[in-house]
Design an enzyme around this catalytic site. Structure first.
Site: not given
Length: 331
Positions: A57, A217
């Protein structure tokens, strides 16, 4: 799978090795564990702020460790939580007498491990407080159950600034809470991403298909359908955000347009223009705009829109405070 890697199972540690090599004056690791990531410039008497989360991320989560922001980050494998032991070891390294704020995303594994670390620290008479980012409007109707995504940036900024001003632990927690209460995010994906350890996409989309409300995700969104225009996406996103958080004409907001990993700057600025045109039409003033990659999902194409209502002048000071980390600098 085409990636610049060595062994897929070493993806996270190899990435961390490169960061430490490039920025030894700013960050370090402790306990001989590359995943115990923390600032190299500890400030005595300051509340320490620690975050954590899975790799994949960047710059979230570890990218915000640095001057006037965070002090440490537990780094998990791709899309996985760091361990309680790692969080504990980081905490012991960066704590400097004023207590610790745990500030991280609202995910089950993270909550469990940060809670375990907090219990371990209590036995060492180190005071902790915890707060989770939960800004993803479409992930749940219940605000307490929402995912933490790009909007956590504003929590980092406000809490980090208050800590830099030598606020108490409860004051730093209150600053984070103020940002949380006033921030909402909506995101959308155009492509999936590939997790190195798996070697294939984590979900599928058709050639002319997108997912609205998709999680970072790969969690399912609220609809999959034909790709919409930037203006259409801005309108639907702002309808969801402003329907969930009241912002009156004349009030001020910060806008965060976040790329998910494979979206061009040009596209992000097209989206920025559409979002700010909508706000202008509603009489809502834009105090500050942030455009770029703040919370990615590997090489996923797509974006998210975060709106942070500026509650008062103190919040402006926090948002405007200069910061400097290996991944993010604001002057």
């Amino acid at each position: 799978m085409k990636k610049i890697i060595n062994k897929p199972e070493n993806y996270t540690d190899d990435m961390l090795h490169g960061i430490y090599q490039a920025h030894p004056d700013m960050v370090k690791y402790v306990e001989d564990d590359l995943r115990c990531y923390c600032t190299a410039q500890k400030k005595e008497g300051k509340v320490a702020i620690i975050t954590g989360g899975g790799t994949g991320h960047l710059p979230l989560f570890l990218g915000y460790v640095g001057e006037n922001m965070l002090d440490g980050c537990g780094v998990g494998s791709v899309f996985q939580s760091p361990s309680a032991e790692q969080i504990y070891n980081i905490s012991k390294e960066v704590e400097s007498g004023a207590g610790i704020l745990f500030l991280y995303g609202n995910y089950t594994g993270d909550i469990m491990n940060f809670d375990m670390a907090s219990e371990m620290l209590e036995m060492d008479d180190i005071q902790t407080r915890s707060i989770v980012g939960a800004d993803d409007v479409l992930s749940n109707k219940n605000p307490d159950a929402r995912r933490g995504v790009a909007g956590i940036f504003f929590m980092y900024k406000c809490a980090g600034a208050k800590a830099a001003q030598m606020g108490t632990l409860d004051e730093v927690l209150a600053a984070a809470q103020k940002a949380k209460d006033n921030t909402r995010t909506v995101g959308f994906a155009l492509t999936p991403c590939i997790i190195p350890e798996l070697g294939h996409s984590n979900f599928t989309l058709g050639d002319n298909e997108m997912a609205f409300g998709m999680g970072i995700h790969g969690e399912p969104g609220v609809w999959n359908g034909p790709v919409k225009t930037s203006r259409e996406l801005a309108e639907e996103s702002m309808k969801e955000i402003l329907g969930d958080m009241s912002v009156a004409s004349g009030e001020e907001v910060c806008v965060l347009i976040n790329g998910l990993g494979a979206t061009s700057q040009e596209e992000l600025y097209i989206l920025t223009g559409d979002v700010e045109d909508i706000l202008k039409e509603k009489g809502i003033k834009v105090y500050r705009t942030f455009v770029g990659e703040y919370a990615t999902s590997m090489e996923m194409a797509g974006a998210s829109i975060s709106i942070c209502k500026v509650a008062d002048e103190e919040m402006k000071q926090w948002i405007d405070m200069p910061v400097h980390t290996p991944f993010y600098t604001q002057v």
